[in-house]
Motif scaffolding. Structure first.
Motif, mmCIF file in Angstrom:
data_model
loop_
_atom_site.group_PDB
_atom_site.id
_atom_site.type_symbol
_atom_site.label_atom_id
_atom_site.label_comp_id
_atom_site.label_asym_id
_atom_site.label_seq_id
_atom_site.Cartn_x
_atom_site.Cartn_y
_atom_site.Cartn_z
ATOM 1 N N LYS A 1 66.122 53.127 40.811
ATOM 2 C CA LYS A 1 67.328 53.343 41.616
ATOM 3 C C LYS A 1 67.970 52.029 42.029
ATOM 4 C CE LYS A 1 65.566 57.696 43.125
ATOM 5 N NZ LYS A 1 64.543 58.250 44.015
ATOM 6 N N TYR A 2 67.151 51.036 42.402
ATOM 7 C CA TYR A 2 67.717 49.743 42.782
ATOM 8 C C TYR A 2 68.488 49.143 41.606
ATOM 9 C CZ TYR A 2 64.626 49.832 46.827
ATOM 10 O OH TYR A 2 64.006 50.163 47.976
ATOM 11 N N ARG B 1 77.294 48.530 40.738
ATOM 12 C CA ARG B 1 78.049 47.523 41.487
ATOM 13 C C ARG B 1 78.629 46.491 40.536
ATOM 14 N NH1 ARG B 1 74.618 45.570 46.730
ATOM 15 N NH2 ARG B 1 74.907 47.385 48.023
ATOM 16 N N GLU C 1 69.285 40.505 47.111
ATOM 17 C CA GLU C 1 67.840 40.604 47.262
ATOM 18 C C GLU C 1 67.439 41.454 48.458
ATOM 19 O OE1 GLU C 1 65.761 37.130 48.330
ATOM 20 O OE2 GLU C 1 63.848 38.107 48.057
ATOM 21 N N SER C 2 68.150 41.257 49.594
ATOM 22 C CA SER C 2 67.705 41.966 50.784
ATOM 23 C C SER C 2 68.009 43.451 50.714
ATOM 24 C CB SER C 2 68.341 41.349 52.021
ATOM 25 O OG SER C 2 69.731 41.322 51.891
ATOM 26 N N GLU C 3 68.891 43.857 49.811
ATOM 27 C CA GLU C 3 69.175 45.286 49.702
ATOM 28 C C GLU C 3 68.504 45.897 48.480
ATOM 29 O OE1 GLU C 3 73.439 45.208 49.518
ATOM 30 O OE2 GLU C 3 73.403 43.757 51.127
ATOM 31 N N VAL D 1 66.283 44.544 46.126
ATOM 32 C CA VAL D 1 65.121 43.850 45.592
ATOM 33 C C VAL D 1 65.566 42.753 44.628
ATOM 34 C CG1 VAL D 1 62.837 44.082 44.607
ATOM 35 C CG2 VAL D 1 63.805 45.965 45.890
ATOM 36 N N TYR E 1 70.549 61.537 46.602
ATOM 37 C CA TYR E 1 69.236 61.188 46.065
ATOM 38 C C TYR E 1 68.439 60.447 47.126
ATOM 39 C CZ TYR E 1 71.327 56.601 45.300
ATOM 40 O OH TYR E 1 71.946 55.395 45.474
ATOM 41 N N GLN E 2 67.149 60.375 46.872
ATOM 42 C CA GLN E 2 66.242 59.822 47.865
ATOM 43 C C GLN E 2 65.786 58.436 47.423
ATOM 44 O OE1 GLN E 2 63.415 62.664 49.407
ATOM 45 N NE2 GLN E 2 61.827 61.127 49.258
ATOM 46 N N LEU E 3 65.739 57.512 48.363
ATOM 47 C CA LEU E 3 65.325 56.150 48.036
ATOM 48 C C LEU E 3 64.266 55.709 49.027
ATOM 49 C CD1 LEU E 3 66.011 53.599 46.273
ATOM 50 C CD2 LEU E 3 67.442 52.880 48.146
ATOM 51 N N ASN E 4 63.154 55.232 48.516
ATOM 52 C CA ASN E 4 62.106 54.695 49.373
ATOM 53 C C ASN E 4 62.344 53.214 49.558
ATOM 54 O OD1 ASN E 4 60.107 56.814 49.976
ATOM 55 N ND2 ASN E 4 60.084 56.986 47.751
ATOM 56 N N LEU E 5 62.827 52.864 50.733
ATOM 57 C CA LEU E 5 63.052 51.448 51.042
ATOM 58 C C LEU E 5 61.773 50.928 51.679
ATOM 59 C CD1 LEU E 5 65.778 49.726 50.895
ATOM 60 C CD2 LEU E 5 65.703 49.858 53.346
ATOM 61 N N GLY E 6 60.946 50.308 50.916
ATOM 62 C CA GLY E 6 59.655 49.865 51.408
ATOM 63 C C GLY E 6 58.571 50.840 50.990
ATOM 64 N N HIS F 1 59.281 45.801 50.099
ATOM 65 C CA HIS F 1 60.702 45.515 49.906
ATOM 66 C C HIS F 1 60.994 44.209 50.625
ATOM 67 C CE1 HIS F 1 65.052 45.848 50.484
ATOM 68 N NE2 HIS F 1 65.050 46.617 49.433
ATOM 69 N N SER G 1 63.248 43.104 52.546
ATOM 70 C CA SER G 1 63.824 42.991 53.882
ATOM 71 C C SER G 1 63.313 44.056 54.839
ATOM 72 C CB SER G 1 65.337 43.045 53.812
ATOM 73 O OG SER G 1 65.736 44.233 53.229
ATOM 74 N N LEU H 1 70.617 59.064 50.079
ATOM 75 C CA LEU H 1 71.866 58.356 49.841
ATOM 76 C C LEU H 1 72.823 59.201 49.018
ATOM 77 C CD1 LEU H 1 70.338 54.963 48.702
ATOM 78 C CD2 LEU H 1 71.387 55.387 50.891
ATOM 79 N N ILE I 1 74.421 51.148 52.600
ATOM 80 C CA ILE I 1 73.032 50.679 52.533
ATOM 81 C C ILE I 1 72.950 49.222 52.982
ATOM 82 C CG2 ILE I 1 73.182 50.130 50.068
ATOM 83 C CD1 ILE I 1 70.292 51.007 49.837
#
Lengths: 332, 375
Positions: free
Chosen positions: A149-150, A157, A227-229, A231, B17-22, B25, B27, B38, B356
């Motif tokens: 997803k990232y 973008r 990076e901070s959003e 990865v 959709y679902q996002l696992n932030l960490g 990660h 930040s 999201l 985000i």
């Protein structure tokens, strides 16, 4: 039967003529220069960043760490190239190759000095624009194929950003083109022999600089790999030499952008005392230094702000600048 | 009754959709796990998932004598360890009725405020890095290094301090520490100009932080937000002023408050708080009384049976120790109320509808320390 008498061979031979040897040598030089230049630029970036941030940067490998990136490249080559299980294997493999080839091709028309240019083309500028646009295709391929997803957000973008910033980039270049009536890099350079175009076209120069920063996905417009959003954005899943190719392409594109800037606005190889090659390289690296400096100074824009800036500020200003240039040229 | 929209209320469909932030990660400041839903780049629902660095400090307390819990306190919130250290000692001193020499109280305030400065420096700079500026992070660390050197000189450690003792502090401070602290304050005041030039007045930074991640006063109070995040929402509440402890009433300092409640307001509150901390330290150094730094306290303390709640202000907000003693050498129960837990869960309310990128900025501006949430 003489093979050179065959119609199509004759055609090719006539096209290349005695330039064939020169072309082969030129291409070989480019193929050597591109990775070495990128390695050097990575070192420069780390060094400049280090000194901006009150630290020395790489110091261990070679004098002042100059061999650090070569060692890093050796490490990356020895690493396993992992393909995610659910990735689209073919596109995943293809994307790093697609990103590096246009970057190399663009070098063909860059005039390093009056003599050092692999191939003079009457559409040199257009060739660079059309090939560097292919970068976005590769980024989209990489983002999509990674099945991450990232990576996908980063790729989407990238497409929106590159499409938006290509327009002011072309418009700002166009005001130079209508001043010189030529797409030839060498003729544009020759036209600046007394005065550089940045004197006539300061607005176009600023727009060009901002747009190329966005086109090469450098900070503060590095939303593609924020990076901070995200990865590391579209190349999150890439490892080893495939990752290195993306890295190589980034710095090569930066060099091409800076050479375009030098040719269009800073008189290319023109300059007193020293040979053209030295002037050209000095100008290009000075521009690259500014790009690096900007990267380590500014925070990152948000995506909607980035798009608003392109469509609401850059494009109107570039259009206005182009119109004024045309009117002034007609009036003279 | 809190009206929290949970992540389960939102269904995943073609758009969402679902996002696992960490938890891994760049930040999320450690091991925070944000579960996001999201729509494109817009957050529909957010839920923090905590517990990845749960170490069971509260349970550990029930298996050791009172003194042995001291090192644990600075590991709850590792960025303001001295403040937690001080709070635990003060809670027990109140329970047992132990007198503390005045010099020790002053030293505690000086070290705690230095700790607050170091914590805010790290918090602000990590937040600025989340917005994408990497260089201020290292400038902030350069300044923080000086605080850590000073604290190392007097406490012996740089991060997980164990400096306060029941009835005082471990070591007395010397002239070199006092001079060094004054030099550091002068230096930091000069550096603030650079920070304002580089960060506060930067157009991109302003664009990224103004009117982003707004916590209204009602929301803040509803979720029990404390610390700079609360004061950024226009509530003038600081335990040091509202429920004074130690020698804080003797100092002249202000509680910075901002009305806007956005990311910028929280940043400005932290910057202003560092300046106030510097004022407190200067006053404390000027009026530093002479005398012992530790009163005579038995090696093993036996608090009377009973319970006590002691509140104090860490760098992140109001902390409370609820201590229950059954009259033995081993605590019956120690409950720690940590601010980041409440501060973090306000995200469930303010993130939906934001980009985000703003979610990351908001998370950074709240300045959570994950081990403090999990304990």
């Amino acid at each position: 039967m003489n093979i050179t008498q065959l119609p199509f061979i004759k055609e090719i031979y006539g096209f290349l003529g005695h330039d064939l040897v020169a072309a082969v040598i030129g291409i070989l030089i480019i193929l050597v220069f591109v990775p070495l230049n990128s390695a050097f630029l990575v070192w420069v970036e780390r060094k400049v960043a280090g000194h901006i941030q009150l630290r020395p940067g790489p110091m261990e490998v070679g004098p002042h760490g100059i061999l650090q990136t070569l060692i890093d490249a050796v490490k990356l080559m020895s690493k396993e190239m992992i393909t995610p299980k659910l990735a689209d294997k073919f596109l995943f493999w293809l994307a790093p190759i697609v990103i590096i080839i246009p970057a190399i091709v663009c070098f063909v028309v860059i005039p390093f000095s009056p003599l050092m240019q692999v191939r003079e083309m009457n559409v040199g500028i257009l060739l660079i624009f059309s090939f560097s646009s292919l970068t976005v295709l590769s980024i989209l391929m990489a983002g999509w194929a990674s099945n991450n997803k990232y990576a996908l957000i980063g790729a989407v973008r990238a497409v929106a950003q590159n499409v938006a910033y290509e327009i002011p980039l072309l418009l700002s270049t166009m005001s130079i083109i209508i001043m010189t009536n030529s797409f030839k890099m060498s003729e544009i350079t020759a036209a600046q022999s007394p005065v550089w175009f940045i004197v006539y076209q300061p607005v176009a120069a600023i727009i060009f600089f901002i747009s190329t920063t966005a086109e090469t996905n450098r900070a503060p417009f590095d939303l593609v790999e924020a990076e901070s959003e995200l990865v590391s954005g579209f190349h999150t899943e890439y490892t080893g030499m495939r990752f290195a190719l993306f890295f190589l392409a980034e710095y090569t594109n930066m060099f091409i952008a800076a050479s375009m800037g030098a040719v269009l606005f800073f008189g290319g190889w023109h300059g007193p005392f020293f040979p053209g090659l030295i002037w050209f390289v000095v100008k290009v690296y000075a521009l690259i230094f500014v790009i690096i400096w900007v990267r380590w100074t500014f925070p990152r824009l948000r995506f909607d702000q980035l798009m608003n800036f392109a469509w609401k500020v850059m494009i109107p200003v570039a259009l206005l600048n182009l119109m004024i240039t045309a009117i002034v040229l007609k009036a003279l | 009754m809190l009206n929290i929209k949970t992540i389960d209320d939102t269904t995943i469909n073609e758009r969402v959709y679902q996002l696992n932030l960490g938890p891994q990660h760049p930040s999320t400041h450690g091991v925070l796990h944000l579960l996001l839903k999201l729509d494109g780049e817009v957050v529909v629902a957010a839920e923090p998932i905590v517990g990845y660095s749960h170490r069971g400090h509260e349970k550990m307390a029930e298996n050791r004598i009172w003194e042995q819990f001291l090192p644990n306190t600075s590991r709850i919130d590792y960025l303001s360890g001295l403040i937690y250290n001080q709070g635990y000692c003060m809670a027990l001193e109140k329970l047992c009725g132990i007198e503390v020499p005045e010099r020790a109280e002053y030293i505690r305030v000086i070290t705690s405020e230095l700790n607050r400065i170091s914590s805010h420096l790290l918090g602000i700079m990590a937040f600025v890095m989340d917005i994408g500026a990497f260089t201020p992070f290292l400038y902030g660390f350069d300044d923080r290094e000086h605080v850590l050197d000073l604290l190392e000189r007097v406490t012996g450690s740089r991060l997980t301090y164990c400096y306060n003792r029941f009835g005082g502090v471990r070591n007395d401070i010397d002239q070199e520490f006092c001079d060094g602290t004054r030099r550091f304050i002068d230096r930091l005041r000069g550096r603030f100009k650079d920070y304002h030039n580089l960060i506060t007045e930067n157009i991109i930074f302003i664009k990224r932080t103004r009117e982003v991640g707004i916590i209204t006063e009602e929301t803040a109070l509803e979720f029990g937000v404390t610390g700079p995040s609360l004061r950024g929402s226009g509530v003038n509440y600081d335990v040091r002023k509202n429920e004074p402890y130690s020698v804080y009433p003797e100092f002249d300092f202000e509680i910075p408050v901002r009305k806007e409640g956005d990311v910028m307001a929280r940043y400005q509150v932290r910057m202003a708080e560092m300046e106030q901390s510097m004022n407190i330290i200067e006053q404390a150094l000027d009026n530093l009384p002479q005398g012992p730094v530790r009163s005579h306290v038995p090696r093993f303390i036996d608090p009377p049976a009973g319970d006590i709640y002691f509140a104090f202000e860490s760098a992140r907000g109001a902390v409370g120790y609820y201590i229950v003693s059954d009259g033995t050498r081993i605590p019956y129960r120690i409950k720690v109320r940590t601010p980041s837990f409440s501060n973090l869960f306000v995200l469930t309310r303010i993130l939906p509808g934001n980009f985000i990128a703003d979610a990351i900025a908001t998370l950074g501006s709240i300045d959570v320390v994950v081990p403090e949430i999990d304990r």
